[in-house]
Design a protein around this motif. Structure first.
Motif, PDB file in Angstrom:
ATOM      1  N   CYS A   1      -0.229  -2.944   1.422  1.00 21.01           N
ATOM      2  CA  CYS A   1       0.639  -1.941   1.822  1.00 21.01           C
ATOM      3  C   CYS A   1       1.470  -3.046   2.881  1.00 21.01           C
ATOM      4  CB  CYS A   1       0.138  -1.019   2.902  1.00 21.01           C
ATOM      5  SG  CYS A   1      -0.591   0.274   2.045  1.00 21.01           S
ATOM      6  N   TYR A   2       2.650  -2.627   3.531  1.00 21.57           N
ATOM      7  CA  TYR A   2       3.325  -3.663   4.330  1.00 21.57           C
ATOM      8  C   TYR A   2       2.849  -3.302   5.719  1.00 21.57           C
ATOM      9  CZ  TYR A   2       6.453  -4.236   0.290  1.00 21.57           C
ATOM     10  OH  TYR A   2       6.968  -4.287  -1.033  1.00 21.57           O
TER      11      TYR A   2
ATOM     12  N   THR B   1      10.254  -1.018  -1.129  1.00 18.10           N
ATOM     13  CA  THR B   1      10.314  -2.404  -1.803  1.00 18.10           C
ATOM     14  C   THR B   1      10.410  -3.531  -0.808  1.00 18.10           C
ATOM     15  OG1 THR B   1      12.781  -2.445  -1.247  1.00 18.10           O
ATOM     16  CG2 THR B   1      12.325  -1.237  -3.137  1.00 18.10           C
ATOM     17  N   VAL B   2      10.033  -4.750  -1.180  1.00 16.11           N
ATOM     18  CA  VAL B   2       9.946  -5.900  -0.212  1.00 16.11           C
ATOM     19  C   VAL B   2      11.244  -6.016   0.365  1.00 16.11           C
ATOM     20  CG1 VAL B   2      10.231  -7.656  -2.021  1.00 16.11           C
ATOM     21  CG2 VAL B   2       8.944  -8.209  -0.037  1.00 16.11           C
TER      22      VAL B   2
ATOM     23  N   VAL C   1       4.473 -10.905   4.281  1.00 15.87           N
ATOM     24  CA  VAL C   1       4.963  -9.959   3.472  1.00 15.87           C
ATOM     25  C   VAL C   1       5.312 -10.410   2.126  1.00 15.87           C
ATOM     26  CG1 VAL C   1       7.173  -8.687   3.320  1.00 15.87           C
ATOM     27  CG2 VAL C   1       6.297  -8.750   5.570  1.00 15.87           C
TER      28      VAL C   1
ATOM     29  N   ASP D   1       3.051  -9.252  -1.179  1.00 16.54           N
ATOM     30  CA  ASP D   1       3.934  -8.639  -2.424  1.00 16.54           C
ATOM     31  C   ASP D   1       3.700  -9.038  -3.551  1.00 16.54           C
ATOM     32  OD1 ASP D   1       6.224  -6.580  -2.871  1.00 16.54           O
ATOM     33  OD2 ASP D   1       6.946  -8.284  -3.710  1.00 16.54           O
TER      34      ASP D   1
ATOM     35  N   ALA E   1       0.335  -7.883  -5.089  1.00 13.80           N
ATOM     36  CA  ALA E   1       0.022  -6.586  -4.809  1.00 13.80           C
ATOM     37  C   ALA E   1      -0.032  -5.838  -6.324  1.00 13.80           C
ATOM     38  CB  ALA E   1       1.314  -5.616  -4.354  1.00 13.80           C
TER      39      ALA E   1
ATOM     40  N   ASN F   1      -0.593  -1.887  -6.960  1.00 11.02           N
ATOM     41  CA  ASN F   1      -0.868  -0.667  -6.136  1.00 11.02           C
ATOM     42  C   ASN F   1      -1.333   0.353  -7.395  1.00 11.02           C
ATOM     43  OD1 ASN F   1      -0.287  -1.254  -3.455  1.00 11.02           O
ATOM     44  ND2 ASN F   1       1.869  -0.888  -4.040  1.00 11.02           N
TER      45      ASN F   1
END
Length: 799
Positions: free
Chosen positions: A4-5, A17-18, A561, A565, A568, A570
């Motif tokens: 998660c961010y 989105t990143v 970040v 990303d 990641a 998810n």
């Protein structure tokens, strides 16, 4: 791994989105990656009250119930923390007191590209520093329901807080009626005792975060209600509801601090504030990505401006590691192929365009070649096979590259994706960062990257960085200033940032006590600033007390970040729909072992076309209902999806467009997959959806449209206008003569392939009928096709 961010948007939703998050990171004035505004080493990034305004525990956010906590970025375990009971007061500066927070929490996580091979793993830690102290968390009142009393819960709608101050009573009754009562909801306790969860009863303790005034029906005076959460085992539950605060029903019952993450609550209860707490291995606090981590703290510092003291609200976040597998981890030595896929094309490769013909062919663009390296997610390159069986990838929108000129890169091929490991050559003085070897290597890499772009501007940029390298290598002869180095490293140009944000730098940390490295720094500040800075450094230090950082060695720093990303993965339940020449209409439902919280009650749909390219059709929210119609129409529970969430799709040769002509918008999760498969196999732009089921799974006025299994679609017309057709008429405008029989039969074949083994229609033009159809003896299907007998080639795959 689940990622998660660190922040969410102002509505409390996760960013998707990143780029959205990095736009906010780049808008921050201070806390830039690798070098701070003061020119000193800075191994993390900042989020402030500008980028995350609702992550501050100020009066406005609390009063309006708008608090959005910072969140844990990855699944892991809390290994150490420090919670200030209140803000630290530093020595006065020119007669003004300065306050700041040294609260932090450290979370250990493990990235496991191959869960069965520990040699592929990387252990890293996330540091959240300058978090709000305990004193920032609001004290809120509690109430207890009086003996023998029962109160109905009333529905809470975000933003509806009752009558605003100063609103005239006579104008408020209609607009500020008390919220509706929650429905009666009978549940059982563990002991089997029944109770109504739509109420609270005597003895229940309630936390009241705010109050509001509402009118009850037929009453002229407003009543006070509290926005409540029920207390269970001393902690508030997440459900919020309004409850009457009439003294006839409830009474005050003390107060507690609200909005605290679990680690803060545990610390406050145990009285372990203001010192570093190490969590033993057998007591480690598990925490999930997305769990609350805390709120942004206030940080004050001396300034030469008129106000003498700068007041800011920000959190400092670092991603660090002492893992000896770095930098080998970046090279993916075990060649793990799991996860996302990318296509990498090197500068200079020949571009082609697709010819406009029935067969898929590609024609060379004379003398046109790629002017820079490209790395693109594979699904965005819309691969297709030409008539000779070779695969082509769309790289620039109009330009295609042949398979032999590309390299398929896996998610964990991080070096190939631009991540570079650098190390400081010395750590003698914090004022000498600009003279460290990693700076020279970084500028060299930037110069090489931007030089690939054929524009005069980027040619100048490349030359500027090469000149900086020359100046840095000339033993600091005055040709370059510290400020020039900082500006060159923190410039917001996207190509430069693409390199900088993928640097992984091994560097000594400012959070380890090392007085000798600050000698020059303290020589350049005045006496009062020196008092502040020494106390600040002493209060912030934590590494010397926390293994494995207590040795004082340099540690790896990753962009918190961009790196996260990149790794990641998810977890969401995903339907995979496959084009297949065997006409088997294969559908797979992939179920991860753990579903991310933000993807609960959501399904993702991916279509695999004839070239093997994956098309992301979106994420859909579903509603679960009880099956009222027996085994023929599914299991005990049915997941229904509102078709209005579906968007038309177009990506290369894979596309469809569909309009809605119905009030029965609900289709189930499996049949949506089948419908998408049929729509994309045909690729028409004039489909019309005539309805499946209602939200409760019922089918009125039809009798068989139950639980979203059976449904109706209009016949396809030659004029492609989506209009109504009457198969009983031979009229060319509305009758069977206007139907596109070839296209309709192709669509029927696709519907059959993906699961509907029977269809109802009408005979036309002397006993003709569409493929896979039966003639409806009741003559109800002259204007639409009915699909039924749903038996898909379906498999559930649990990971």
């Amino acid at each position: 791994m689940k990622i998660c961010y660190p922040i969410r948007d102002t509505t409390g939703k996760n960013f998707t989105t990143v780029d959205e998050v990095m736009e906010l990171v780049n808008s921050e004035y201070s806390g830039t990656w690798l070098l701070g505004t003061n020119g000193l080493w800075h191994g993390g990034i900042h989020f402030s009250d500008q980028s995350a305004p609702h992550s501050v525990l100020n009066e406005n956010n609390i009063k309006n119930n708008q608090t959005v906590p910072l969140q844990c970025v990855a699944d892991g375990k809390i290994v150490a923390y420090r919670l200030n009971s209140e803000y630290i007061s530093a020595a006065e500066y020119c007669g003004k007191k300065i306050r700041y927070s040294s609260s932090f929490v450290l979370v250990r996580s493990i990235c496991q590209p191959n869960k069965d091979d520990e040699e592929t793993w990387l252990t890293f830690y996330t540091l959240y520093l300058h978090l709000a102290p305990l004193s920032d968390y609001p004290k809120v009142p509690c109430y207890k329901v009086k003996a023998g009393k029962t109160l109905a819960k009333r529905k809470y709608t975000k933003g509806n807080h009752g009558i605003p101050d100063g609103t005239p009573n006579d104008e408020s009754k209609a607009q500020y009626t008390a919220p509706d009562k929650e429905a009666r909801n009978i549940k059982k306790t563990k002991e089997g005792k029944k109770y109504n969860d739509g109420c609270v009863t005597d003895g229940d303790r309630l936390l009241i975060s705010l109050t509001g005034n509402f009118y009850l029906p037929n009453e002229s005076v407003p009543h006070t209600f509290g926005l409540a959460r029920k207390m269970v085992l001393g902690k508030p539950t997440s459900e919020q509801f309004w409850i009457s605060l009439s003294p006839d029903y409830v009474e005050p019952d003390g107060e507690i601090r609200d909005l605290m993450p679990e680690w803060v609550s545990n610390t406050a209860e145990c009285g372990r504030c203001d010192s570093i707490v190490l969590v033993s291995e057998n007591e480690l606090l598990e925490i999930k990505a997305g769990s609350p981590i805390g709120y942004i703290g206030c940080m004050e510092s001396p300034t030469n401006r008129v106000n003498l003291v700068d007041t800011e609200y920000y959190v400092h976040i670092e991603l660090i590691s002492t893992d000896t597998s770095m930098p080998k981890f970046l090279s993916n030595p075990k060649a793990v192929t799991e996860g996302k896929k990318y296509i990498k094309v090197l500068k200079g490769k020949q571009l082609f365009i697709q010819s406009c013909s029935i067969e898929i062919k590609f024609i060379s663009i004379i003398e046109v070649r790629l002017n820079t390296d490209y790395i693109i997610p594979r699904e965005k390159t819309t691969p297709v096979k030409d008539s000779a069986g070779a695969t082509w990838f769309n790289i620039t929108g109009t330009g295609w590259v042949k398979e032999s000129d590309v390299e398929e890169v896996s998610q964990y091929d991080l070096e190939k994706l631009g991540f570079i490991a650098l190390e400081e050559n010395t750590a003698r003085d914090v004022m000498g960062v600009d003279n460290e070897a990693w700076i020279t290597e970084a500028f060299t890499q930037i110069a090489e990257t931007v030089s690939q772009t054929p524009s005069m501007d980027y040619a100048k940029v490349s030359m500027a960085y090469r000149n900086l390298v020359v100046a840095l290598d000339s033993n600091r002869d005055g040709l370059i200033s510290e400020d020039e180095v900082r500006q060159a490293l923190t410039i917001r140009d996207p190509l430069v940032q693409q390199v900088v944000n993928r640097l992984v730098v091994k560097h000594h940390s400012e959070w380890f006590k090392r007085p000798e490295m600050w000698k020059t720094f303290f020589e350049e500040v005045n006496a009062q600033e020196k008092l502040y800075c020494k106390k600040w450094l002493q209060e912030m230090e934590w590494m010397s007390q926390v293994p494995p950082f207590d040795k004082g060695d340099a540690v790896w720093h990753f962009h918190p970040v961009v790196f996260l990303d990149a790794i990641a993965d998810n977890n969401i339940i995903t339907y995979h729909i496959y084009w297949n020449s065997k006409d088997d209409g294969r559908i797979e439902k992939h179920i991860p072992s753990v579903i991310d919280e933000e993807f609960i009650n959501k399904y993702k749909y991916i279509y695999h076309d004839k070239s093997g390219c994956m098309h992301d059709l979106g994420v859909f929210i579903y509603e679960t209902i009880n099956n009222q119609y027996g085994e023929k129409y599914g299991g005990e529970k049915i997941d229904l999806i509102d078709i209005r969430q579906l968007k038309n799709y177009s990506n290369g040769n894979v596309k469809f467009s569909m309009t809605l002509n119905t009030s029965r918008y609900w289709i189930n999760d499996k049949t949506l997959a089948s419908l998408l498969g049929a729509l994309l196999e045909c690729g028409y732009d004039d489909f019309v959806f005539n309805g499946f089921s209602h939200k409760d799974g019922s089918s009125n006025p039809s009798v068989s449209h139950k639980n979203g299994f059976n449904g109706d679609l209009r016949y396809l017309r030659k004029d492609r206008n989506g209009g109504r057709t009457n198969l009983f008429s031979s009229d060319k405008s509305i009758g069977w003569a206007g139907v596109d029989i070839d296209r309709q039969n192709k669509f029927n074949d696709a519907l059959f392939k993906f699961g509907w083994k029977s269809m109802l229609s009408q005979t036309f033009n002397v006993n003709k009928i569409f493929n896979h159809c039966k003639n409806d003896q009741a003559n109800h299907h002259n204007d639409h096709l009915h699909v039924q007998s749903y038996l898909p080639n379906y498999e559930e795959i649990s990971k």
